[in-house]
Write a protein that holds these residues in place. Structure first.
Motif, PDB file in Angstrom:
ATOM      1  N   ASN A  90      70.630 -30.053 -63.383  1.00 43.01           N
ATOM      2  CA  ASN A  90      70.123 -28.681 -63.417  1.00 43.01           C
ATOM      3  C   ASN A  90      68.758 -28.608 -62.733  1.00 43.01           C
ATOM      4  OD1 ASN A  90      68.649 -26.317 -64.358  1.00 43.01           O
ATOM      5  ND2 ASN A  90      70.260 -26.018 -65.872  1.00 43.01           N
ATOM      6  N   CYS A  91      67.862 -29.533 -63.064  1.00 44.65           N
ATOM      7  CA  CYS A  91      66.514 -29.509 -62.498  1.00 44.65           C
ATOM      8  C   CYS A  91      66.555 -29.642 -60.975  1.00 44.65           C
ATOM      9  CB  CYS A  91      65.671 -30.621 -63.102  1.00 44.65           C
ATOM     10  SG  CYS A  91      65.352 -30.437 -64.870  1.00 44.65           S
ATOM     11  N   CYS A  92      67.375 -30.578 -60.473  1.00 47.65           N
ATOM     12  CA  CYS A  92      67.484 -30.761 -59.020  1.00 47.65           C
ATOM     13  C   CYS A  92      68.185 -29.582 -58.366  1.00 47.65           C
ATOM     14  CB  CYS A  92      68.231 -32.058 -58.720  1.00 47.65           C
ATOM     15  SG  CYS A  92      67.345 -33.551 -59.205  1.00 47.65           S
ATOM     16  N   LEU A  93      69.204 -29.068 -59.027  1.00 48.35           N
ATOM     17  CA  LEU A  93      69.949 -27.931 -58.488  1.00 48.35           C
ATOM     18  C   LEU A  93      69.046 -26.703 -58.374  1.00 48.35           C
ATOM     19  CD1 LEU A  93      72.655 -26.746 -57.590  1.00 48.35           C
ATOM     20  CD2 LEU A  93      73.191 -26.370 -60.007  1.00 48.35           C
ATOM     21  N   LYS A  94      68.197 -26.499 -59.369  1.00 50.71           N
ATOM     22  CA  LYS A  94      67.240 -25.392 -59.305  1.00 50.71           C
ATOM     23  C   LYS A  94      66.379 -25.498 -58.043  1.00 50.71           C
ATOM     24  CE  LYS A  94      62.988 -23.753 -61.515  1.00 50.71           C
ATOM     25  NZ  LYS A  94      62.046 -23.936 -62.653  1.00 50.71           N
ATOM     26  N   ALA A  95      65.919 -26.709 -57.739  1.00 55.14           N
ATOM     27  CA  ALA A  95      65.072 -26.904 -56.563  1.00 55.14           C
ATOM     28  C   ALA A  95      65.847 -26.644 -55.275  1.00 55.14           C
ATOM     29  CB  ALA A  95      64.501 -28.318 -56.566  1.00 55.14           C
ATOM     30  N   VAL A  96      67.083 -27.131 -55.204  1.00 54.90           N
ATOM     31  CA  VAL A  96      67.911 -26.921 -54.020  1.00 54.90           C
ATOM     32  C   VAL A  96      68.164 -25.424 -53.795  1.00 54.90           C
ATOM     33  CG1 VAL A  96      70.241 -27.281 -53.094  1.00 54.90           C
ATOM     34  CG2 VAL A  96      68.985 -29.191 -54.088  1.00 54.90           C
ATOM     35  N   LYS A  97      68.423 -24.709 -54.894  1.00 55.28           N
ATOM     36  CA  LYS A  97      68.634 -23.268 -54.788  1.00 55.28           C
ATOM     37  C   LYS A  97      67.349 -22.555 -54.377  1.00 55.28           C
ATOM     38  CE  LYS A  97      72.960 -22.514 -56.179  1.00 55.28           C
ATOM     39  NZ  LYS A  97      73.947 -21.751 -55.383  1.00 55.28           N
ATOM     40  N   LYS A  98      66.222 -22.992 -54.930  1.00 51.63           N
ATOM     41  CA  LYS A  98      64.957 -22.340 -54.599  1.00 51.63           C
ATOM     42  C   LYS A  98      64.619 -22.525 -53.118  1.00 51.63           C
ATOM     43  CE  LYS A  98      60.289 -21.696 -56.366  1.00 51.63           C
ATOM     44  NZ  LYS A  98      59.348 -21.997 -57.483  1.00 51.63           N
ATOM     45  N   ALA A  99      64.937 -23.691 -52.588  1.00 49.89           N
ATOM     46  CA  ALA A  99      64.690 -23.953 -51.171  1.00 49.89           C
ATOM     47  C   ALA A  99      65.742 -23.318 -50.270  1.00 49.89           C
ATOM     48  CB  ALA A  99      64.644 -25.458 -50.929  1.00 49.89           C
ATOM     49  N   GLN A 100      66.752 -22.717 -50.883  1.00 48.88           N
ATOM     50  CA  GLN A 100      67.822 -22.020 -50.149  1.00 48.88           C
ATOM     51  C   GLN A 100      68.516 -22.940 -49.138  1.00 48.88           C
ATOM     52  OE1 GLN A 100      65.431 -18.609 -48.753  1.00 48.88           O
ATOM     53  NE2 GLN A 100      66.466 -17.339 -50.261  1.00 48.88           N
ATOM     54  N   VAL A 101      68.801 -24.154 -49.601  1.00 43.60           N
ATOM     55  CA  VAL A 101      69.540 -25.094 -48.754  1.00 43.60           C
ATOM     56  C   VAL A 101      70.937 -24.534 -48.508  1.00 43.60           C
ATOM     57  CG1 VAL A 101      70.534 -27.407 -48.623  1.00 43.60           C
ATOM     58  CG2 VAL A 101      68.228 -27.081 -49.566  1.00 43.60           C
ATOM     59  N   SER A 102      71.333 -24.497 -47.244  1.00 43.19           N
ATOM     60  CA  SER A 102      72.614 -23.896 -46.893  1.00 43.19           C
ATOM     61  C   SER A 102      73.357 -24.779 -45.891  1.00 43.19           C
ATOM     62  CB  SER A 102      72.402 -22.488 -46.321  1.00 43.19           C
ATOM     63  OG  SER A 102      71.557 -22.533 -45.191  1.00 43.19           O
ATOM     64  N   PRO A 103      74.653 -24.534 -45.691  1.00 46.28           N
ATOM     65  CA  PRO A 103      75.446 -25.363 -44.784  1.00 46.28           C
ATOM     66  C   PRO A 103      74.822 -25.467 -43.398  1.00 46.28           C
ATOM     67  CG  PRO A 103      76.895 -23.961 -46.059  1.00 46.28           C
ATOM     68  CD  PRO A 103      75.497 -23.516 -46.373  1.00 46.28           C
ATOM     69  N   GLY A 104      74.804 -26.691 -42.876  1.00 46.17           N
ATOM     70  CA  GLY A 104      74.277 -26.927 -41.541  1.00 46.17           C
ATOM     71  C   GLY A 104      72.802 -27.250 -41.484  1.00 46.17           C
ATOM     72  N   GLN A 105      72.072 -26.980 -42.567  1.00 45.66           N
ATOM     73  CA  GLN A 105      70.643 -27.292 -42.571  1.00 45.66           C
ATOM     74  C   GLN A 105      70.414 -28.795 -42.758  1.00 45.66           C
ATOM     75  OE1 GLN A 105      68.640 -24.857 -45.526  1.00 45.66           O
ATOM     76  NE2 GLN A 105      68.327 -23.237 -44.027  1.00 45.66           N
ATOM     77  N   THR A 106      69.269 -29.247 -42.288  1.00 40.20           N
ATOM     78  CA  THR A 106      68.873 -30.644 -42.459  1.00 40.20           C
ATOM     79  C   THR A 106      67.712 -30.707 -43.442  1.00 40.20           C
ATOM     80  OG1 THR A 106      69.518 -31.121 -40.181  1.00 40.20           O
ATOM     81  CG2 THR A 106      68.148 -32.746 -41.294  1.00 40.20           C
ATOM     82  N   VAL A 107      67.839 -31.597 -44.417  1.00 38.28           N
ATOM     83  CA  VAL A 107      66.844 -31.714 -45.484  1.00 38.28           C
ATOM     84  C   VAL A 107      66.323 -33.148 -45.539  1.00 38.28           C
ATOM     85  CG1 VAL A 107      66.415 -31.497 -47.965  1.00 38.28           C
ATOM     86  CG2 VAL A 107      67.954 -29.887 -46.811  1.00 38.28           C
ATOM     87  N   LEU A 108      65.004 -33.286 -45.495  1.00 42.61           N
ATOM     88  CA  LEU A 108      64.370 -34.586 -45.670  1.00 42.61           C
ATOM     89  C   LEU A 108      64.077 -34.782 -47.154  1.00 42.61           C
ATOM     90  CD1 LEU A 108      62.964 -37.152 -44.615  1.00 42.61           C
ATOM     91  CD2 LEU A 108      60.880 -35.779 -44.332  1.00 42.61           C
ATOM     92  N   VAL A 109      64.635 -35.832 -47.741  1.00 43.27           N
ATOM     93  CA  VAL A 109      64.387 -36.174 -49.136  1.00 43.27           C
ATOM     94  C   VAL A 109      63.446 -37.371 -49.150  1.00 43.27           C
ATOM     95  CG1 VAL A 109      65.389 -36.885 -51.335  1.00 43.27           C
ATOM     96  CG2 VAL A 109      66.658 -35.328 -49.834  1.00 43.27           C
ATOM     97  N   VAL A 110      62.222 -37.146 -49.595  1.00 49.80           N
ATOM     98  CA  VAL A 110      61.192 -38.185 -49.573  1.00 49.80           C
ATOM     99  C   VAL A 110      61.201 -38.910 -50.917  1.00 49.80           C
ATOM    100  CG1 VAL A 110      58.765 -38.679 -49.164  1.00 49.80           C
ATOM    101  CG2 VAL A 110      59.836 -36.728 -48.029  1.00 49.80           C
ATOM    102  N   GLY A 111      61.724 -40.121 -50.901  1.00 50.96           N
ATOM    103  CA  GLY A 111      61.863 -40.916 -52.121  1.00 50.96           C
ATOM    104  C   GLY A 111      63.315 -40.990 -52.541  1.00 50.96           C
ATOM    105  N   ALA A 112      63.868 -42.209 -52.587  1.00 52.54           N
ATOM    106  CA  ALA A 112      65.283 -42.392 -52.893  1.00 52.54           C
ATOM    107  C   ALA A 112      65.481 -43.126 -54.217  1.00 52.54           C
ATOM    108  CB  ALA A 112      65.984 -43.139 -51.759  1.00 52.54           C
ATOM    109  N   GLY A 113      64.682 -42.727 -55.222  1.00 52.95           N
ATOM    110  CA  GLY A 113      64.952 -43.160 -56.589  1.00 52.95           C
ATOM    111  C   GLY A 113      66.112 -42.341 -57.139  1.00 52.95           C
TER     112      GLY A 113
END
Length: 348
Positions: A155-178
């Protein structure tokens, strides 16, 4: 019952304490598994809260007792326990800033002492407000308690993804792979985006690729910006998500984010950290800075659906399992992870 009681900074005491007594609108849940969260670790290692308290909030278990006025729930049901539920009618809630709601902040599940989540115990009490307003989620028979414990962090991560309006075709840099960064990689892919991950550990770089990242790099790579430029047609990424609290990570994300892009702060920084930035960089490049804290009631059903229907592979995030009595060892491992440390689960 047994519980891990916070008695002061870095002082956990595995104690026998009373099982919480129920009011007539409350529910008692026997904890089967609880995840160890970075926020739990901060509360244990820093002077943020007065002891004694019992932390832990990524909880899945079995209903052991219900109050006389509780309807719709029975002893024996398998449930995810959400430790916060907003009031839904204050100004914050009406603007969907649910995590800012005073009810959300002040009413929480407890195993005793000052209510603080309570998952690090054999039993946790769920207040009536949370019981009545969607804070218990039934676990399907096909889903394990371990998998179900991921509903809250999802839920916490999904909230962030929705807030950033990540959509099909976009490229997202995820800093930190824990474990959190890897969950972001999975969610970005689920929503049709392309994830690029960075980390300092070679094993985590490989792990990011195995869970769906299109590319993954060492965060110290001097050619990182150029490599991301190649992957994005010279534009840079649409959104950067900071899953680690690092000033260097922020400036790296700023370099790699396209004009008109977004940078989202997800990891909590130490209070003493200040990041100097020329505001004209944001002005001229039209970069949006945003933060995302805690969960959102708006995406609660979707987060359960994603976990329960295995739309992301939460099992791939689990690396270590400890009995509750070894919580101190689990915290030490999380603070000083090995090459293969990801999500740590605890069992009363």
């Amino acid at each position: 019952m047994k519980a891990q009681v916070f008695r002061g900074v870095n002082q956990l005491s595995y104690e026998e304490i009373p099982v919480p007594e129920l009011e007539n609108d409350e529910v008692l849940v026997q904890v089967q598994v609880v995840g160890l969260c970075q926020s739990d670790i901060k509360k244990i290692r820093y002077p943020l809260y007065e002891p004694p308290r019992i932390f832990g909030h990524e909880t899945a278990g079995i209903i052991a007792k219900v109050g006389d006025r509780v309807t719709g729930w029975q002893v024996g049901q398998r449930v995810v326990v959400m430790h916060h539920i907003p009031c839904m009618h204050c100004d914050y809630c009406l603007n969907e800033n649910f995590s800012m709601c005073e009810t959300y902040k002040n009413i929480t599940t407890t195993a005793g002492f000052s209510p603080s989540g309570g998952g690090f115990a054999e039993y946790v009490k769920v207040p009536g407000h949370i019981v009545r307003n969607g804070g218990l989620i039934p676990i399907p028979e096909s889903v394990t308690f371990e998998q179900a414990s991921f509903v809250e962090p999802t839920n916490c991560c999904l909230k962030a993804v929705k807030k950033a309006q990540v959509s099909p075709g976009q490229t997202v840099l995820v800093v930190g792979a824990g474990p959190i960064g890897l969950m972001f990689v999975m969610l970005v892919k689920y929503f049709g985006g392309r994830a690029i991950a960075t980390d300092l550990l070679p094993s985590r770089i490989e792990k990011a690729l195995s869970v769906g990242a299109e590319a993954a790099f060492d965060a110290r790579d001097p050619d990182l910006q150029a490599k991301i430029g190649v992957l994005t047609g010279g534009m840079g990424v649409d959104t950067s998500i900071l899953a680690v609290p690092s000033e260097k990570a922020f400036f790296q994300a700023l370099d790699c984010t396209r004009k008109g892009g977004k940078i989202l702060f997800f990891a909590e920084f130490p209070d003493e950290v200040e990041i100097p930035i020329n505001p004209n960089v944001l002005y001229r490049r039209e970069i949006d800075l945003m933060g995302s804290y805690s969960s959102s009631f708006r995406v609660q059903s979707l987060s359960a659906d994603i976990v329960f229907n295995k739309r992301i592979d939460v099992d791939a995030l689990i690396s270590d399992r400890y009995p509750l009595q070894d919580l101190s060892k689990a915290v030490e491992l999380a603070v000083k992870p090995t090459a293969d440390t990801y999500k740590i689960l605890l069992y009363p």
